[in-house]
Scaffold this motif. Structure first.
Motif, mmCIF file in Angstrom:
data_model
loop_
_atom_site.group_PDB
_atom_site.id
_atom_site.type_symbol
_atom_site.label_atom_id
_atom_site.label_comp_id
_atom_site.label_asym_id
_atom_site.label_seq_id
_atom_site.Cartn_x
_atom_site.Cartn_y
_atom_site.Cartn_z
ATOM 1 N N ALA A 9 0.834 -1.207 0.000
ATOM 2 C CA ALA A 9 0.000 0.000 0.000
ATOM 3 C C ALA A 9 0.863 1.249 0.000
ATOM 4 O O ALA A 9 1.986 1.260 0.496
ATOM 5 N N SER A 10 0.318 2.320 -0.581
ATOM 6 C CA SER A 10 1.002 3.611 -0.586
ATOM 7 C C SER A 10 0.658 4.373 0.685
ATOM 8 O O SER A 10 -0.510 4.440 1.077
ATOM 9 N N GLU A 16 -1.548 8.804 4.337
ATOM 10 C CA GLU A 16 -1.573 7.428 4.857
ATOM 11 C C GLU A 16 -2.922 6.736 4.685
ATOM 12 O O GLU A 16 -3.134 5.637 5.222
ATOM 13 N N LYS A 17 -3.843 7.309 3.935
ATOM 14 C CA LYS A 17 -5.217 6.815 3.910
ATOM 15 C C LYS A 17 -5.344 5.365 3.464
ATOM 16 O O LYS A 17 -6.193 4.628 3.993
ATOM 17 N N ASP A 18 -4.548 4.912 2.481
ATOM 18 C CA ASP A 18 -4.664 3.526 2.018
ATOM 19 C C ASP A 18 -4.241 2.546 3.107
ATOM 20 O O ASP A 18 -4.872 1.497 3.300
ATOM 21 N N VAL A 19 -3.185 2.881 3.827
ATOM 22 C CA VAL A 19 -2.728 2.032 4.933
ATOM 23 C C VAL A 19 -3.762 2.058 6.056
ATOM 24 O O VAL A 19 -4.091 1.022 6.641
ATOM 25 N N ARG A 20 -4.271 3.242 6.342
ATOM 26 C CA ARG A 20 -5.273 3.382 7.408
ATOM 27 C C ARG A 20 -6.504 2.528 7.118
ATOM 28 O O ARG A 20 -7.044 1.865 8.022
ATOM 29 N N ASP A 62 3.176 5.717 8.169
ATOM 30 C CA ASP A 62 3.736 6.420 7.014
ATOM 31 C C ASP A 62 5.083 5.854 6.581
ATOM 32 O O ASP A 62 5.736 5.109 7.313
ATOM 33 N N GLU A 63 5.478 6.214 5.391
ATOM 34 C CA GLU A 63 6.757 5.814 4.807
ATOM 35 C C GLU A 63 7.389 7.020 4.129
ATOM 36 O O GLU A 63 6.711 8.014 3.836
#
Length: 340
Positions: A9-10, A16-20, A62-63
């Protein structure tokens, strides 16, 4: 596998919405309270058999990555770093640009076009660009806008002997461990905090830490591993296959020795391999938790990851499993008294 979904995921800092979404979907039905605050942190409370002591687990969603800052007349994208990235590793790497995940390649002036003095120094990010295959500025602007996020293309892959390579193991590995823990029946109340914007200054943690009242915060991280050629042993921060890395001190925190020693005793009691994180460089969300409110004791437990903050990191699945096992045993030990 959850770790695969999380790393693919991005989630560049601030996006961070996709990870969230993955984490929120995973936790449905497993926690008693859950909210997303204004910063975007997830705060999920799992009630145990007893309310006290109450501990927090924290990992950041985040990344590192980049953001579009301009498009030149040839249709090439100029970009700025988001978080700490070494420009020397970027040339020819694949990336995805924007919410549409437009594939691109990071490029630079070809070596045979460089002047002699240019060949002797490392390129800066300002000298790089991203090529998405468009012929001019107008064509690129149909797909990309200033402010779009850019993420590395580094797919999760299992390889070698019990190895995993993927982008963003720092800190999706901590997120994956925490989700697994929150799905278990826990003996004490645990609040899981998935933070945002750690890579650009622990910003999410500063907000989240002041929303909870806990007796101890355990920070779960993916950390630097330097067990590679030409690195002296005393500079090898951690090593693969040596188990969870327990910190004594880093740039943002000095960890409470009582709890550090208790973690070590727990690992040794259950024959879980462990190691110290042998550096004071860097920091993590503990830097904000231990200063929140009237002060919160913190410990940090990390999975060793080679090549962090790059298109692909490498970790040992044994270290991942042993870190999770240490957390299970340590939480159980806390529930029986004598730690807090």
């Amino acid at each position: 596998m959850l770790l695969e979904k999380l790393t693919n995921a991005s989630g560049v800092s601030g996006d961070e919405k996709d990870v969230r979404k993955i984490i929120l979907d995973e936790l449905k039905g497993y926690v008693d309270e859950i909210k997303v605050d204004r910063m975007g942190n997830i705060i999920a409370k799992k009630k145990g058999k007893v309310d006290k002591p109450h501990i927090a687990l924290a990992a950041h969603m985040d990344e590192v990555g980049f953001m579009v800052k301009g498009i030149d007349s040839a249709g090439l994208i100029k970009f700025a770093p988001v978080g700490g990235v070494d420009a020397r590793i970027l040339i020819s790497k694949m990336v995805y640009v924007g919410s549409k995940r437009i594939p691109g390649v990071i490029g630079a002036k070809a070596i045979h076009m460089q002047k002699p003095d240019e060949r002797k120094r490392a390129v800066s990010i300002d000298e790089l660009y991203i090529d998405i295959g468009c012929k001019d500025q107008a064509e690129t602007e149909k797909h990309v806008s200033v402010g779009d996020y850019i993420v590395f293309d580094g797919k999760y892959t299992e390889f070698g002997k019990n190895r995993v390579k993927a982008k963003a193991l720092d800190d999706r590995v901590g997120c994956a461990i925490m989700v697994d823990l929150l799905k278990m029946d826990l003996p004490i109340t645990v609040t899981g905090i998935f933070t945002v914007q750690e890579e650009i200054g622990l910003r999410g943690a500063e907000v989240a830490a002041n929303q909870v009242n806990v007796d101890l915060a355990i920070i779960l991280e993916g950390t630097t591993c330097s067990d590679v050629s030409d690195v002296e042993p005393h500079f090898q921060v951690t090593e693969l296959d040596k188990g969870p890395a327990i910190s004594l001190m880093d740039r943002t925190s000095i960890y409470h020795r009582k709890y550090v020693d208790s973690l070590v005793r727990t690992a040794e009691e259950y024959n879980i391999p462990w190691q110290y994180r042998k550096t004071t460089f860097g920091g993590n969300d503990a830097g904000r938790f231990h200063q929140a409110k009237s002060g919160t004791p913190c410990v940090s437990v990390a999975v060793a990851c080679r090549y962090i903050h790059s298109p692909v990191s490498v970790m040992s699945m044994d270290d991942f499993k042993n870190t999770k096992e240490l957390m299970v045993k340590f939480i159980d030990k806390i529930s029986k008294g004598g730690v807090l």
